[in-house]
Scaffold this motif. Structure first.
Motif, PDB file in Angstrom:
ATOM      1  N   ASP A   2      73.783  42.092  78.557  1.00 24.91           N
ATOM      2  CA  ASP A   2      72.654  41.206  78.521  1.00 24.91           C
ATOM      3  C   ASP A   2      72.489  40.219  79.519  1.00 24.91           C
ATOM      4  O   ASP A   2      71.926  39.018  79.291  1.00 24.91           O
ATOM      5  CB  ASP A   2      72.292  40.913  77.437  1.00 24.91           C
ATOM      6  N   LEU A   3      73.351  40.276  80.572  1.00 24.01           N
ATOM      7  CA  LEU A   3      73.484  39.195  81.512  1.00 24.01           C
ATOM      8  C   LEU A   3      72.219  38.740  82.065  1.00 24.01           C
ATOM      9  O   LEU A   3      71.782  37.871  82.971  1.00 24.01           O
ATOM     10  CB  LEU A   3      74.425  39.391  82.486  1.00 24.01           C
ATOM     11  N   LYS A   4      71.382  39.855  82.409  1.00 20.82           N
ATOM     12  CA  LYS A   4      69.863  39.895  83.015  1.00 20.82           C
ATOM     13  C   LYS A   4      68.784  39.177  81.918  1.00 20.82           C
ATOM     14  O   LYS A   4      67.641  39.021  82.756  1.00 20.82           O
ATOM     15  CB  LYS A   4      69.309  41.330  83.389  1.00 20.82           C
ATOM     16  N   ASP A   5      69.132  39.254  80.919  1.00 21.32           N
ATOM     17  CA  ASP A   5      68.183  38.699  79.789  1.00 21.32           C
ATOM     18  C   ASP A   5      67.899  37.277  80.168  1.00 21.32           C
ATOM     19  O   ASP A   5      68.617  36.205  79.912  1.00 21.32           O
ATOM     20  CB  ASP A   5      68.649  38.686  78.366  1.00 21.32           C
ATOM     21  N   PRO A   6      66.337  37.340  80.563  1.00 17.27           N
ATOM     22  CA  PRO A   6      65.959  35.853  80.928  1.00 17.27           C
ATOM     23  C   PRO A   6      65.981  34.766  79.839  1.00 17.27           C
ATOM     24  O   PRO A   6      65.886  33.368  80.244  1.00 17.27           O
ATOM     25  CB  PRO A   6      64.355  36.169  81.427  1.00 17.27           C
ATOM     26  N   LYS A   7      65.968  35.153  78.452  1.00 15.96           N
ATOM     27  CA  LYS A   7      66.148  34.300  77.255  1.00 15.96           C
ATOM     28  C   LYS A   7      67.742  33.552  77.225  1.00 15.96           C
ATOM     29  O   LYS A   7      67.935  32.523  76.595  1.00 15.96           O
ATOM     30  CB  LYS A   7      65.755  34.992  76.228  1.00 15.96           C
ATOM     31  N   SER A   9      70.825  31.566  78.306  1.00 19.42           N
ATOM     32  CA  SER A   9      71.241  30.426  79.239  1.00 19.42           C
ATOM     33  C   SER A   9      71.822  30.843  80.500  1.00 19.42           C
ATOM     34  O   SER A   9      72.668  31.646  80.121  1.00 19.42           O
ATOM     35  CB  SER A   9      71.619  29.300  78.503  1.00 19.42           C
ATOM     36  N   GLU A  10      71.924  29.955  81.389  1.00 17.11           N
ATOM     37  CA  GLU A  10      72.874  30.157  82.673  1.00 17.11           C
ATOM     38  C   GLU A  10      74.309  30.204  82.117  1.00 17.11           C
ATOM     39  O   GLU A  10      75.160  31.286  82.501  1.00 17.11           O
ATOM     40  CB  GLU A  10      72.779  29.171  83.625  1.00 17.11           C
ATOM     41  N   TRP A  11      74.505  29.114  81.194  1.00 16.59           N
ATOM     42  CA  TRP A  11      75.993  29.176  80.879  1.00 16.59           C
ATOM     43  C   TRP A  11      76.525  30.048  80.117  1.00 16.59           C
ATOM     44  O   TRP A  11      77.592  30.475  80.045  1.00 16.59           O
ATOM     45  CB  TRP A  11      76.154  27.565  80.299  1.00 16.59           C
ATOM     46  N   LYS A  12      75.808  30.676  79.108  1.00 19.93           N
ATOM     47  CA  LYS A  12      76.020  31.363  78.133  1.00 19.93           C
ATOM     48  C   LYS A  12      76.043  32.711  79.197  1.00 19.93           C
ATOM     49  O   LYS A  12      77.069  33.586  78.851  1.00 19.93           O
ATOM     50  CB  LYS A  12      74.771  31.834  77.261  1.00 19.93           C
ATOM     51  N   ARG A  13      75.307  33.060  80.185  1.00 22.72           N
ATOM     52  CA  ARG A  13      75.664  34.258  80.960  1.00 22.72           C
ATOM     53  C   ARG A  13      76.946  34.147  81.499  1.00 22.72           C
ATOM     54  O   ARG A  13      77.810  35.170  81.947  1.00 22.72           O
ATOM     55  CB  ARG A  13      74.633  34.585  82.005  1.00 22.72           C
ATOM     56  N   PHE A  14      77.123  32.889  82.074  1.00 19.67           N
ATOM     57  CA  PHE A  14      78.467  32.808  82.754  1.00 19.67           C
ATOM     58  C   PHE A  14      79.783  32.912  81.863  1.00 19.67           C
ATOM     59  O   PHE A  14      80.739  33.657  82.013  1.00 19.67           O
ATOM     60  CB  PHE A  14      78.424  31.393  83.270  1.00 19.67           C
ATOM     61  N   TYR A  15      79.722  32.520  80.619  1.00 15.81           N
ATOM     62  CA  TYR A  15      80.709  32.708  79.602  1.00 15.81           C
ATOM     63  C   TYR A  15      80.736  34.174  79.433  1.00 15.81           C
ATOM     64  O   TYR A  15      81.845  34.736  79.349  1.00 15.81           O
ATOM     65  CB  TYR A  15      80.384  31.977  78.383  1.00 15.81           C
TER      66      TYR A  15
END
Length: 124
Positions: A2-7, A9-15
């Motif tokens: 779900d890295l493309k999910d706009p909901k 956060s940037e840091w959560k996607r990074f992690y």
């Protein structure tokens, strides 16, 4: 993923990207015999490096060889999985892709062994 999910956060996607990467490494280790062999030989070289008191330059070379070998084996595994996903039937082009990826690993493995032996001989 779900890295493309706009909901998210940037840091959560990074992690999560790191989590996915580590998962790929562990899954490959569990399922791929050749990757396991590379990890065991790499571990042996690290132990030998401490025992033989490798120089800083030796460590840089060994770590580049180990990192490159493991990365290349991960890429080979990824290529094999994608090819297998695309076609279940025998396909000469699919075979050529898998063979080329395996060949790249072999070339780097041979180079790594030669350089590793040279470094070990300097310390023995």
């Amino acid at each position: 993923m779900d890295l493309k999910d706009p909901k998210t956060s940037e840091w959560k996607r990074f992690y999560k990207s790191f989590k996915f990467a580590w998962n790929g490494i562990f899954q490959t280790f569990k399922s791929e015999r050749n990757f396991q062999i590379h990890v065991y030989i790499s571990s042996l070289m690290i132990i030998l490096g401490f025992y033989l008191k490798f120089t800083m330059f030796d460590w840089v070379v060994i770590l580049f060889l180990i990192g490159g070998m493991l990365a290349l084996e991960l890429m080979n595994t990824a290529i094999e999985h994608v090819v297998d996903l695309i076609t279940e039937d025998y396909n000469p082009i699919a075979k050529a892709a898998k063979d080329a990826a395996a060949g790249a690993v072999l070339v780097y493995a041979i180079l790594s062994v030669i350089i590793g032996v040279i470094l070990l001989l300097r310390h023995i």
